[in-house]
Design a protein around this motif. Structure first.
Motif, mmCIF file in Angstrom:
data_model
loop_
_atom_site.group_PDB
_atom_site.id
_atom_site.type_symbol
_atom_site.label_atom_id
_atom_site.label_comp_id
_atom_site.label_asym_id
_atom_site.label_seq_id
_atom_site.Cartn_x
_atom_site.Cartn_y
_atom_site.Cartn_z
ATOM 1 N N SER A 1 89.656 -25.263 -42.713
ATOM 2 C CA SER A 1 90.894 -25.377 -41.951
ATOM 3 C C SER A 1 90.979 -24.410 -40.788
ATOM 4 N N ARG A 2 90.259 -23.309 -40.853
ATOM 5 C CA ARG A 2 90.327 -22.318 -39.789
ATOM 6 C C ARG A 2 89.061 -22.373 -38.937
ATOM 7 N N PRO A 3 89.153 -22.035 -37.655
ATOM 8 C CA PRO A 3 87.955 -22.070 -36.808
ATOM 9 C C PRO A 3 86.943 -21.015 -37.238
ATOM 10 N N GLY A 4 85.682 -21.295 -36.990
ATOM 11 C CA GLY A 4 84.632 -20.348 -37.336
ATOM 12 C C GLY A 4 83.285 -21.026 -37.300
ATOM 13 N N PRO A 5 82.218 -20.267 -37.519
ATOM 14 C CA PRO A 5 80.863 -20.839 -37.477
ATOM 15 C C PRO A 5 80.591 -21.744 -38.669
ATOM 16 N N TRP A 6 79.649 -22.665 -38.461
ATOM 17 C CA TRP A 6 79.163 -23.535 -39.528
ATOM 18 C C TRP A 6 77.871 -22.953 -40.093
ATOM 19 N N TRP A 7 77.689 -23.161 -41.390
ATOM 20 C CA TRP A 7 76.491 -22.723 -42.090
ATOM 21 C C TRP A 7 75.923 -23.911 -42.848
ATOM 22 N N GLY B 1 73.398 -20.537 -39.115
ATOM 23 C CA GLY B 1 72.270 -20.149 -39.941
ATOM 24 C C GLY B 1 72.074 -21.165 -41.051
ATOM 25 N N VAL B 2 70.886 -21.141 -41.633
ATOM 26 C CA VAL B 2 70.501 -22.129 -42.645
ATOM 27 C C VAL B 2 69.900 -21.401 -43.844
ATOM 28 N N MET B 3 70.253 -21.849 -45.049
ATOM 29 C CA MET B 3 69.626 -21.357 -46.277
ATOM 30 C C MET B 3 68.894 -22.527 -46.931
ATOM 31 N N ILE B 4 67.572 -22.415 -47.034
ATOM 32 C CA ILE B 4 66.717 -23.485 -47.550
ATOM 33 C C ILE B 4 66.433 -23.214 -49.025
ATOM 34 N N GLY B 5 66.606 -24.223 -49.853
ATOM 35 C CA GLY B 5 66.586 -24.032 -51.299
ATOM 36 C C GLY B 5 65.239 -24.123 -51.967
ATOM 37 N N TYR B 6 64.206 -23.535 -51.390
ATOM 38 C CA TYR B 6 62.923 -23.485 -52.089
ATOM 39 C C TYR B 6 63.042 -22.611 -53.333
ATOM 40 N N PRO B 7 62.234 -22.845 -54.376
ATOM 41 C CA PRO B 7 62.401 -22.116 -55.636
ATOM 42 C C PRO B 7 61.762 -20.733 -55.603
ATOM 43 N N GLY B 8 62.015 -19.974 -56.669
ATOM 44 C CA GLY B 8 61.461 -18.628 -56.813
ATOM 45 C C GLY B 8 62.577 -17.617 -56.942
ATOM 46 N N MET B 9 62.621 -16.892 -58.056
ATOM 47 C CA MET B 9 63.787 -16.087 -58.414
ATOM 48 C C MET B 9 63.733 -14.659 -57.913
ATOM 49 N N LEU C 1 63.267 -24.182 -37.081
ATOM 50 C CA LEU C 1 64.593 -23.772 -36.636
ATOM 51 C C LEU C 1 64.507 -22.631 -35.628
ATOM 52 N N ALA C 2 63.628 -21.669 -35.902
ATOM 53 C CA ALA C 2 63.475 -20.534 -34.994
ATOM 54 C C ALA C 2 62.871 -20.958 -33.672
ATOM 55 N N GLY C 3 61.867 -21.852 -33.740
ATOM 56 C CA GLY C 3 61.142 -22.220 -32.532
ATOM 57 C C GLY C 3 61.899 -23.138 -31.621
ATOM 58 N N GLU C 4 62.671 -24.072 -32.176
ATOM 59 C CA GLU C 4 63.315 -25.076 -31.343
ATOM 60 C C GLU C 4 64.749 -24.721 -30.985
ATOM 61 N N ASP C 5 65.432 -24.002 -31.863
ATOM 62 C CA ASP C 5 66.845 -23.758 -31.614
ATOM 63 C C ASP C 5 67.267 -22.311 -31.834
ATOM 64 N N GLY C 6 66.359 -21.437 -32.207
ATOM 65 C CA GLY C 6 66.721 -20.045 -32.423
ATOM 66 C C GLY C 6 67.712 -19.851 -33.550
ATOM 67 N N ILE C 7 67.653 -20.700 -34.573
ATOM 68 C CA ILE C 7 68.595 -20.638 -35.684
ATOM 69 C C ILE C 7 67.980 -19.817 -36.815
ATOM 70 N N PRO C 8 68.656 -18.753 -37.271
ATOM 71 C CA PRO C 8 68.094 -17.945 -38.359
ATOM 72 C C PRO C 8 68.153 -18.686 -39.686
ATOM 73 N N ALA C 9 67.147 -18.465 -40.521
ATOM 74 C CA ALA C 9 67.082 -19.181 -41.789
ATOM 75 C C ALA C 9 66.435 -18.320 -42.860
ATOM 76 N N THR C 10 66.904 -18.489 -44.083
ATOM 77 C CA THR C 10 66.160 -18.033 -45.251
ATOM 78 C C THR C 10 65.417 -19.244 -45.798
ATOM 79 N N ALA C 11 64.316 -19.002 -46.467
ATOM 80 C CA ALA C 11 63.468 -20.119 -46.901
ATOM 81 C C ALA C 11 63.027 -19.951 -48.338
ATOM 82 N N GLY C 12 63.965 -19.571 -49.163
ATOM 83 C CA GLY C 12 63.629 -19.524 -50.567
ATOM 84 C C GLY C 12 64.420 -18.518 -51.356
ATOM 85 N N PHE C 13 65.075 -18.986 -52.354
ATOM 86 C CA PHE C 13 65.622 -18.285 -53.499
ATOM 87 C C PHE C 13 66.055 -19.390 -54.437
#
Length: 399
Positions: free
Chosen positions: A73-79, A173-181, A350-362
């Protein structure tokens, strides 16, 4: 609030596992299977909970993913939470101790191709979207869930369609759901890939004329590449701790026995780092090719065709969304360390084409990823769910 999230995660676990089982039982091998069945399962689940979603299509109007969008409901960034629902191939099915599309739970393990990579994560992210939707009136920005069915092909069509969609909000930013605890993956080596064509005069293998074949010339080039001088491991304390790596991953040439091969093709994969980038990789390969053509001249210059180029990436632990994920894990008593991965992943795109930060696993512990008897351990699922839920709420400004 964290106790509430842990309790909510425990409540959701059975439903998360159930949806993941349905996904695993619909084979969706990248470039092999029809993706409609697995997408239909997801669409049915999302529609049943009134979660806004739409298919993503490639230039040929073929489905490459689903996009779920929860506006607050409030303005702000998308994740964005991202998980692939296509999978690696099954390999030798006779070597599996259970069917690759089992979806059964046995001794605390979810069995089948995609259980680890990444249908369980896809299911969890859909459930988190439903939880966020329920309290969107108190949050800022928005949450997107990207469910990609063109990841294992290497085309990343779902991610490309999402990033190219003028109607989709650009993610912060993006959080990618690859496995590994044990680790939050905050970076990866880049890559520079090329196809190389080596030429030689054609002729009969029994001819009295001496002629080296394209296969032999290519073998010499492989030796030059394998012995090329690459930088060694970085010194302890360096920001990026992985060295570059060069691999000749394929070689094709010749047919039968009596013809001298006049062409041989090689695939070269170079994993790059900030200290050894794509330009350095190309220079190294061109130097080896120049040596080949000087030492063993052919009827035409050896040809190099660049196939793909992604930069390395690495987030600082205090950079979002890594900071939110690490903080959520530690606040829930999970000891995690940051890791920069050797393989590349969607984070590089994501980094190369759009400069979007991402995590890639947890994610949950796993076995057999891309191999036989893939399975995901379920005891840790509530913790993983709560960590992502908490991280998303923190990023969306929950108070």
């Amino acid at each position: 609030m964290r106790d509430d999230l842990v309790a909510r995660a425990a409540q959701q676990s059975a439903s998360v596992i159930g949806l993941a089982q349905e996904l695993i039982r619909r084979p969706s091998r990248g470039g092999i299977d029809n993706y409609t069945p697995v997408l239909t399962v997801l669409e049915g689940w999302l529609s049943g909970r009134a979660l806004p979603h739409r298919r993503l299509l490639d230039d040929a109007r073929q489905p490459v993913g689903l996009l779920v969008e929860i506006a607050c409901s409030r303005p702000g960034p998308w994740w964005t939470l991202d998980a692939c629902v296509d999978t690696a191939s099954f390999g030798d099915e006779s070597a599996w101790s259970f069917p690759p599309t089992s979806g059964d739970v046995q001794d605390g393990w979810l069995l089948g191709r995609g259980s680890a990579d990444s249908k369980l994560a896809a299911s969890a992210f859909c459930h988190i979207a439903a939880d966020v939707r329920a309290r969107a009136g108190t949050l800022s920005g928005g949450l997107a869930v990207l469910l990609d069915v063109d990841e294992h092909t290497g085309g990343f069509g779902g991610a490309r369609a999402y990033l190219g969609d003028p109607d989709a909000a650009r993610p912060a930013g993006v959080m990618i759901g690859y496995p590994g605890m044990d680790e939050v993956v905050v970076g990866g080596r880049g890559l520079w890939r090329a196809g190389i064509s080596v030429y030689a005069p054609s002729g009969h293998s029994g001819s009295s004329r001496s002629a080296i074949s394209a296969v032999s010339r290519a073998a010499h080039l492989v030796h030059l590449l394998d012995t090329a001088d690459l930088p060694g491991p970085p010194r302890p304390g360096a920001d990026f701790l992985l060295p570059p790596k060069l691999s000749v991953t394929a070689i094709h040439g010749g047919q039968g026995f009596s013809a001298v091969a006049d062409r041989c093709d090689l695939n070269v994969d170079v994993r790059t780092t900030p200290a050894f980038d794509a330009s350095d990789a190309e220079t190294l390969v061109r130097k080896a090719v120049a040596e080949l053509d000087a030492e063993l001249p052919g009827p035409a210059p050896t040809r190099i065709e660049e196939i793909a180029c992604w930069p390395p990436f690495q987030l600082r632990p205090d950079e979002q969304p890594a900071a939110a994920l690490i903080s959520a894990a530690r606040s829930l008593g999970i000891s995690v360390r940051t890791k920069t991965a050797g393989p590349s992943n969607i984070g590089n795109l994501l980094a190369g084409e759009d400069g979007i930060p991402a995590t890639a696993g947890f994610g949950v512990p796993y076995e057999g990823l891309h191999g036989i008897d893939e399975r995901a351990h379920l005891a840790e699922l509530p913790q993983v769910y709560a960590v992502y839920h908490q991280a998303v709420l923190d990023l969306l400004g929950a108070s």
